[in-house]
Motif scaffolding. Structure first.
Motif, mmCIF file in Angstrom:
data_model
loop_
_atom_site.group_PDB
_atom_site.id
_atom_site.type_symbol
_atom_site.label_atom_id
_atom_site.label_comp_id
_atom_site.label_asym_id
_atom_site.label_seq_id
_atom_site.Cartn_x
_atom_site.Cartn_y
_atom_site.Cartn_z
ATOM 1 N N ARG A 103 0.808 -1.215 0.000
ATOM 2 C CA ARG A 103 0.000 0.000 0.000
ATOM 3 C C ARG A 103 0.846 1.271 0.000
ATOM 4 O O ARG A 103 0.421 2.298 -0.518
ATOM 5 C CB ARG A 103 -0.928 0.019 1.222
ATOM 6 N N TYR A 104 2.059 1.183 0.597
ATOM 7 C CA TYR A 104 2.881 2.388 0.697
ATOM 8 C C TYR A 104 3.542 2.681 -0.640
ATOM 9 O O TYR A 104 4.100 1.793 -1.279
ATOM 10 C CB TYR A 104 3.956 2.217 1.773
ATOM 11 N N SER B 12 -8.915 -5.199 -13.423
ATOM 12 C CA SER B 12 -9.200 -6.609 -13.120
ATOM 13 C C SER B 12 -8.932 -6.973 -11.664
ATOM 14 O O SER B 12 -8.356 -8.034 -11.365
ATOM 15 C CB SER B 12 -8.382 -7.520 -14.050
ATOM 16 N N GLY B 13 -9.334 -6.093 -10.735
ATOM 17 C CA GLY B 13 -9.213 -6.419 -9.324
ATOM 18 C C GLY B 13 -7.789 -6.526 -8.825
ATOM 19 O O GLY B 13 -7.505 -7.233 -7.856
ATOM 20 N N PHE B 14 -6.888 -5.819 -9.465
ATOM 21 C CA PHE B 14 -5.453 -5.884 -9.170
ATOM 22 C C PHE B 14 -4.993 -4.515 -8.671
ATOM 23 O O PHE B 14 -5.495 -3.481 -9.111
ATOM 24 C CB PHE B 14 -4.724 -6.282 -10.450
ATOM 25 N N SER B 15 -4.043 -4.485 -7.726
ATOM 26 C CA SER B 15 -3.475 -3.218 -7.264
ATOM 27 C C SER B 15 -1.959 -3.254 -7.373
ATOM 28 O O SER B 15 -1.337 -4.308 -7.193
ATOM 29 C CB SER B 15 -3.891 -2.928 -5.817
ATOM 30 N N LEU B 16 -1.370 -2.109 -7.669
ATOM 31 C CA LEU B 16 0.080 -2.002 -7.856
ATOM 32 C C LEU B 16 0.557 -0.667 -7.310
ATOM 33 O O LEU B 16 -0.067 0.369 -7.554
ATOM 34 C CB LEU B 16 0.429 -2.107 -9.352
ATOM 35 N N ARG C 27 12.919 -6.164 -5.226
ATOM 36 C CA ARG C 27 12.566 -5.035 -6.083
ATOM 37 C C ARG C 27 11.232 -5.220 -6.806
ATOM 38 O O ARG C 27 10.698 -4.267 -7.378
ATOM 39 C CB ARG C 27 13.691 -4.784 -7.092
ATOM 40 N N ALA C 28 10.721 -6.436 -6.793
ATOM 41 C CA ALA C 28 9.397 -6.703 -7.360
ATOM 42 C C ALA C 28 8.782 -7.845 -6.580
ATOM 43 O O ALA C 28 9.462 -8.841 -6.293
ATOM 44 C CB ALA C 28 9.503 -7.063 -8.834
ATOM 45 N N MET C 29 7.512 -7.714 -6.218
ATOM 46 C CA MET C 29 6.838 -8.782 -5.483
ATOM 47 C C MET C 29 5.347 -8.772 -5.773
ATOM 48 O O MET C 29 4.766 -7.742 -6.142
ATOM 49 C CB MET C 29 7.102 -8.669 -3.978
ATOM 50 N N VAL C 30 4.771 -9.957 -5.611
ATOM 51 C CA VAL C 30 3.342 -10.155 -5.851
ATOM 52 C C VAL C 30 2.774 -10.953 -4.689
ATOM 53 O O VAL C 30 3.414 -11.885 -4.194
ATOM 54 C CB VAL C 30 3.098 -10.920 -7.172
ATOM 55 N N LEU C 31 1.586 -10.595 -4.246
ATOM 56 C CA LEU C 31 0.893 -11.343 -3.202
ATOM 57 C C LEU C 31 -0.539 -11.611 -3.662
ATOM 58 O O LEU C 31 -1.278 -10.677 -3.993
ATOM 59 C CB LEU C 31 0.871 -10.565 -1.886
ATOM 60 N N VAL C 32 -0.911 -12.895 -3.689
ATOM 61 C CA VAL C 32 -2.276 -13.286 -4.023
ATOM 62 C C VAL C 32 -2.869 -13.951 -2.788
ATOM 63 O O VAL C 32 -2.366 -14.969 -2.328
ATOM 64 C CB VAL C 32 -2.318 -14.249 -5.223
ATOM 65 N N THR C 33 -3.913 -13.353 -2.232
ATOM 66 C CA THR C 33 -4.496 -13.848 -0.984
ATOM 67 C C THR C 33 -5.495 -14.963 -1.264
ATOM 68 O O THR C 33 -5.958 -15.150 -2.397
ATOM 69 C CB THR C 33 -5.197 -12.711 -0.228
ATOM 70 N N PRO C 34 -5.864 -15.726 -0.235
ATOM 71 C CA PRO C 34 -6.821 -16.827 -0.431
ATOM 72 C C PRO C 34 -8.165 -16.381 -0.999
ATOM 73 O O PRO C 34 -8.847 -17.165 -1.660
ATOM 74 C CB PRO C 34 -6.975 -17.405 0.983
ATOM 75 N N ASN C 35 -8.557 -15.134 -0.751
ATOM 76 C CA ASN C 35 -9.841 -14.669 -1.294
ATOM 77 C C ASN C 35 -9.710 -14.095 -2.709
ATOM 78 O O ASN C 35 -10.665 -13.542 -3.253
ATOM 79 C CB ASN C 35 -10.493 -13.639 -0.359
ATOM 80 N N GLY C 36 -8.509 -14.227 -3.308
ATOM 81 C CA GLY C 36 -8.321 -13.823 -4.693
ATOM 82 C C GLY C 36 -7.818 -12.418 -4.907
ATOM 83 O O GLY C 36 -7.623 -11.998 -6.054
ATOM 84 N N THR C 37 -7.566 -11.665 -3.834
ATOM 85 C CA THR C 37 -7.021 -10.320 -3.976
ATOM 86 C C THR C 37 -5.601 -10.392 -4.529
ATOM 87 O O THR C 37 -4.771 -11.151 -4.033
ATOM 88 C CB THR C 37 -7.002 -9.591 -2.625
ATOM 89 N N ALA D 138 3.984 -4.868 -5.890
ATOM 90 C CA ALA D 138 4.782 -3.680 -5.587
ATOM 91 C C ALA D 138 6.097 -3.798 -6.348
ATOM 92 O O ALA D 138 6.666 -4.889 -6.451
ATOM 93 C CB ALA D 138 5.040 -3.563 -4.089
ATOM 94 N N VAL D 139 6.573 -2.684 -6.870
ATOM 95 C CA VAL D 139 7.852 -2.653 -7.574
ATOM 96 C C VAL D 139 8.651 -1.456 -7.075
ATOM 97 O O VAL D 139 8.087 -0.471 -6.581
ATOM 98 C CB VAL D 139 7.676 -2.565 -9.110
ATOM 99 N N SER D 140 9.956 -1.545 -7.204
ATOM 100 C CA SER D 140 10.823 -0.442 -6.812
ATOM 101 C C SER D 140 10.785 0.644 -7.882
ATOM 102 O O SER D 140 10.402 0.386 -9.033
ATOM 103 C CB SER D 140 12.257 -0.940 -6.641
ATOM 104 N N PRO D 141 11.187 1.868 -7.544
ATOM 105 C CA PRO D 141 11.235 2.930 -8.564
ATOM 106 C C PRO D 141 12.110 2.559 -9.754
ATOM 107 O O PRO D 141 11.782 2.924 -10.894
ATOM 108 C CB PRO D 141 11.809 4.116 -7.786
ATOM 109 N N CYS D 142 13.212 1.855 -9.504
ATOM 110 C CA CYS D 142 14.103 1.472 -10.600
ATOM 111 C C CYS D 142 13.400 0.535 -11.589
ATOM 112 O O CYS D 142 13.488 0.714 -12.802
ATOM 113 C CB CYS D 142 15.364 0.808 -10.044
ATOM 114 N N ILE D 143 12.699 -0.465 -11.046
ATOM 115 C CA ILE D 143 11.973 -1.403 -11.906
ATOM 116 C C ILE D 143 10.856 -0.680 -12.647
ATOM 117 O O ILE D 143 10.631 -0.898 -13.846
ATOM 118 C CB ILE D 143 11.410 -2.570 -11.073
ATOM 119 N N ALA D 144 10.143 0.201 -11.937
ATOM 120 C CA ALA D 144 9.058 0.949 -12.578
ATOM 121 C C ALA D 144 9.594 1.781 -13.739
ATOM 122 O O ALA D 144 8.988 1.832 -14.824
ATOM 123 C CB ALA D 144 8.370 1.846 -11.559
#
Length: 239
Positions: free
Chosen positions: A17-18, A26-30, A41-51, A55-61
């Motif tokens: 969130r920060y 499509s129900g996705f947040s970044l 520098r890049a990570m993804v989290l998919v919760t059991p309820n499908g959320t 998040a990516v670092s400024p360099c990757i972005a």
């Protein structure tokens, strides 16, 4: 998603969130999180309820041309863009924490001696590790030099080991456990995880158990203890 402690929720929400929100679909947040390290520098989290959250670092972005004014991005687009940029992701770990309802009544192996390892146990620990494959050691990340290490003994023989260490600068302690192949399925790992959860709690930390999403035995262990899945977490491979 099951209720978890505020420390757990605050930590994981902080990662996803920060920062600078990016338009998504499509129900996705970044978010572009300036606090992500090179290793994460890049990570993804998919919760059991499908959320689905990423998040990516400024360099990757910057490399992928992602900004707060970008057209709406989907998780699939992000995965393809990361791959095109040469950023490969590890296979997901399932992140487990103790839910608000507590652990199940599963007790593990009541006949085993489970205790914290001492400096004089170093030879036993090294002898144990010499019998474990390197791939199993890499997956479990158990080290005698971690914050605290534990062992499960049967007739004075060390048959399983575990360790935990502070995680991510938060009041979370990450756990790992290894059992001798011939001693698996006897409740030793469950006994060790319970001991580590109790130790972490006494030290003011929330315990965290991670395992590969396709590791059937480890996921079954978490379920037997009543641990709750926070989600499947993917992180970029080392550069």
């Amino acid at each position: 998603m099951q209720p978890f402690s505020s420390a757990v929720v605050t930590y994981w929400d902080g990662l996803f969130r920060y920062g600078i929100p990016v338009p998504t679909a499509s129900g996705f947040s970044l978010v572009i999180n300036p606090h992500l390290t090179t290793e994460r520098r890049a990570m993804v989290l998919v919760t059991p309820n499908g959320t689905m959250r990423a998040a990516v670092s400024p360099c990757i972005a910057s490399t992928m041309g992602i900004t707060s004014d970008s057209p709406a991005i989907t998780l699939q687009w992000l995965r393809e863009a990361l791959h095109a940029a040469g950023v490969e992701m590890h296979a997901p770990d399932v992140i487990y924490h103790v839910p608000g309802t507590g652990l199940s009544e599963t007790q593990g192996n009541a006949s085993a001696e489970v205790r914290q390892l001492r400096p004089e146990d170093a030879v036993l620990f090294d002898g144990f590790m010499a019998q474990i494959s390197q791939s199993d050691q890499d997956d479990a990340s158990v080290e005698a030099g971690h914050w605290a290490a534990f062992g499960a003994f049967a007739e004075s023989e060390l048959l399983a080991v575990s360790s935990l260490y502070p995680w991510g600068g938060a009041s979370i302690a990450d756990m790992g456990v290894l059992t001798m192949p011939r001693a698996r399925g006897k409740g030793l790992a469950a006994s060790l995880v319970r001991a580590m959860i109790e130790y972490a709690s006494k030290c003011g930390y929330e315990a965290q158990y991670r395992c590969q999403f396709d590791n059937v035995a480890s996921n079954r262990l978490a379920a037997s203890l009543g641990l709750g899945s926070y989600g499947k977490w993917e992180v970029a491979c080392s550069p």
